[in-house]
Design a protein around this motif. Structure first.
Motif, PDB file in Angstrom:
ATOM      1  N   LYS A 118      -6.814   8.387  34.551  1.00 24.60           N
ATOM      2  CA  LYS A 118      -6.048   8.802  33.639  1.00 24.60           C
ATOM      3  C   LYS A 118      -5.614   7.606  32.928  1.00 24.60           C
ATOM      4  O   LYS A 118      -5.744   7.561  31.647  1.00 24.60           O
ATOM      5  CB  LYS A 118      -4.650   9.683  33.856  1.00 24.60           C
ATOM      6  CG  LYS A 118      -3.957   9.964  32.801  1.00 24.60           C
ATOM      7  CD  LYS A 118      -2.638  10.677  33.283  1.00 24.60           C
ATOM      8  CE  LYS A 118      -2.025  11.525  31.974  1.00 24.60           C
ATOM      9  NZ  LYS A 118      -0.640  12.386  32.524  1.00 24.60           N
ATOM     10  N   GLU A 160      -1.722  17.561  27.151  1.00 26.28           N
ATOM     11  CA  GLU A 160      -2.471  16.588  26.801  1.00 26.28           C
ATOM     12  C   GLU A 160      -3.648  16.186  27.966  1.00 26.28           C
ATOM     13  O   GLU A 160      -4.669  15.836  27.424  1.00 26.28           O
ATOM     14  CB  GLU A 160      -1.430  15.416  27.162  1.00 26.28           C
ATOM     15  CG  GLU A 160      -2.002  13.855  26.887  1.00 26.28           C
ATOM     16  CD  GLU A 160      -1.013  12.924  26.750  1.00 26.28           C
ATOM     17  OE1 GLU A 160      -0.949  11.907  27.878  1.00 26.28           O
ATOM     18  OE2 GLU A 160      -0.011  12.853  26.034  1.00 26.28           O
ATOM     19  N   ARG A 161      -3.373  16.822  29.205  1.00 24.21           N
ATOM     20  CA  ARG A 161      -4.607  16.611  30.006  1.00 24.21           C
ATOM     21  C   ARG A 161      -5.801  17.364  29.499  1.00 24.21           C
ATOM     22  O   ARG A 161      -6.974  16.871  29.713  1.00 24.21           O
ATOM     23  CB  ARG A 161      -4.033  17.250  31.386  1.00 24.21           C
ATOM     24  CG  ARG A 161      -5.103  17.117  32.688  1.00 24.21           C
ATOM     25  CD  ARG A 161      -4.711  17.855  33.781  1.00 24.21           C
ATOM     26  NE  ARG A 161      -4.507  19.296  33.683  1.00 24.21           N
ATOM     27  CZ  ARG A 161      -3.592  20.267  33.763  1.00 24.21           C
ATOM     28  NH1 ARG A 161      -2.328  19.520  33.964  1.00 24.21           N
ATOM     29  NH2 ARG A 161      -3.456  21.255  33.354  1.00 24.21           N
ATOM     30  N   ASP A 162      -5.601  18.527  28.915  1.00 30.08           N
ATOM     31  CA  ASP A 162      -6.726  19.332  28.615  1.00 30.08           C
ATOM     32  C   ASP A 162      -7.048  18.936  27.223  1.00 30.08           C
ATOM     33  O   ASP A 162      -8.604  18.788  27.077  1.00 30.08           O
ATOM     34  CB  ASP A 162      -6.379  20.771  28.253  1.00 30.08           C
ATOM     35  CG  ASP A 162      -5.877  21.641  29.383  1.00 30.08           C
ATOM     36  OD1 ASP A 162      -6.211  21.262  30.517  1.00 30.08           O
ATOM     37  OD2 ASP A 162      -5.222  22.766  29.267  1.00 30.08           O
ATOM     38  N   TYR A 164      -7.587  15.492  26.619  1.00 30.97           N
ATOM     39  CA  TYR A 164      -8.274  14.290  27.128  1.00 30.97           C
ATOM     40  C   TYR A 164      -9.447  14.894  27.687  1.00 30.97           C
ATOM     41  O   TYR A 164     -10.558  14.354  27.421  1.00 30.97           O
ATOM     42  CB  TYR A 164      -7.799  13.586  28.285  1.00 30.97           C
ATOM     43  CG  TYR A 164      -6.757  12.542  27.894  1.00 30.97           C
ATOM     44  CD1 TYR A 164      -7.038  11.412  27.109  1.00 30.97           C
ATOM     45  CD2 TYR A 164      -5.386  12.843  28.084  1.00 30.97           C
ATOM     46  CE1 TYR A 164      -6.167  10.454  26.640  1.00 30.97           C
ATOM     47  CE2 TYR A 164      -4.446  11.855  27.707  1.00 30.97           C
ATOM     48  CZ  TYR A 164      -4.843  10.523  26.818  1.00 30.97           C
ATOM     49  OH  TYR A 164      -3.838   9.713  26.689  1.00 30.97           O
TER      50      TYR A 164
END
Length: 194
Positions: A118, A160-162, A164
């Motif tokens: 990350k 936010e994870r999706d 990225y």
């Protein structure tokens, strides 16, 4: 504030050197490569930057001005402090870092102790336009602005994870595309995953 230091090396330790300047011994943190070039009792010249914190003043020294300038750029990245900045420059030269960022090589950044997947993705996005091209390369005419794409996706309600994951999945297919095209490609990718 303190751009350079010239003086006699009083001591070289694991992570610092002590250099006498005008009768005052300055403790300077540096990479192992920089410290390896210093010899006790011999005059040294380092490019420096002073990091001011609430509880400390710390001087960081570099063999080349380019290293110092890269360190200062790294300080502008959220979550990257002086210790991590020094660790990055211990693993990568400024030019190698520019190549890794230009090639979107997260694995190269993960070789730095303390930087995971990350963190590497965040570095790639935030350093995209700040470091410039590696030597011998030219900047892309319409470089991708990943931070804008991630921000737009988050504004549309995507985690936010999706965001990225989507950006990472489409960036190579869409190399050189403008932000709007990248955003559309990311939305198509995310829509297909539902």
């Amino acid at each position: 504030m303190i751009a350079t230091v010239r003086g006699k090396v009083l001591a070289v330790k694991a992570a610092v050197a002590i250099i006498e300047v005008g009768g005052i011994g300055l403790t300077i943190r540096a990479t192992a490569a920089t410290l390896a070039k210093l010899r006790e009792g011999v005059e040294a010249f380092l490019h420096t930057t002073l990091v001011v914190r609430e509880d400390s003043l710390t001087l960081y020294g570099f063999d080349e001005a380019e290293e110092r300038d890269t360190f200062e750029v790294l300080q502008g990245v959220s979550g990257i402090g002086p210790r991590t900045g020094l660790a990055i420059l211990s693993v990568h030269t400024p030019d190698a870092l520019r190549r890794a960022v230009g090639a979107r090589d997260a694995k190269a950044l993960q070789r730095v102790p303390g930087i995971g997947a990350k963190g590497a993705q965040r570095l790639l996005l935030e350093l995209d336009k700040k470091l410039g091209p590696a030597r011998g390369e030219t900047a892309a005419g319409s470089a991708m602005d990943g931070a804008d794409v991630i921000e737009a996706l988050a504004g549309l309600g995507w985690p936010e994870r999706d965001a990225y994951v989507a950006f990472d999945a489409v960036r190579q297919e869409q190399a050189g595309a403008d932000t709007a095209t990248l955003l559309r490609a990311c939305l198509q990718f995310l829509g297909a995953r539902k």
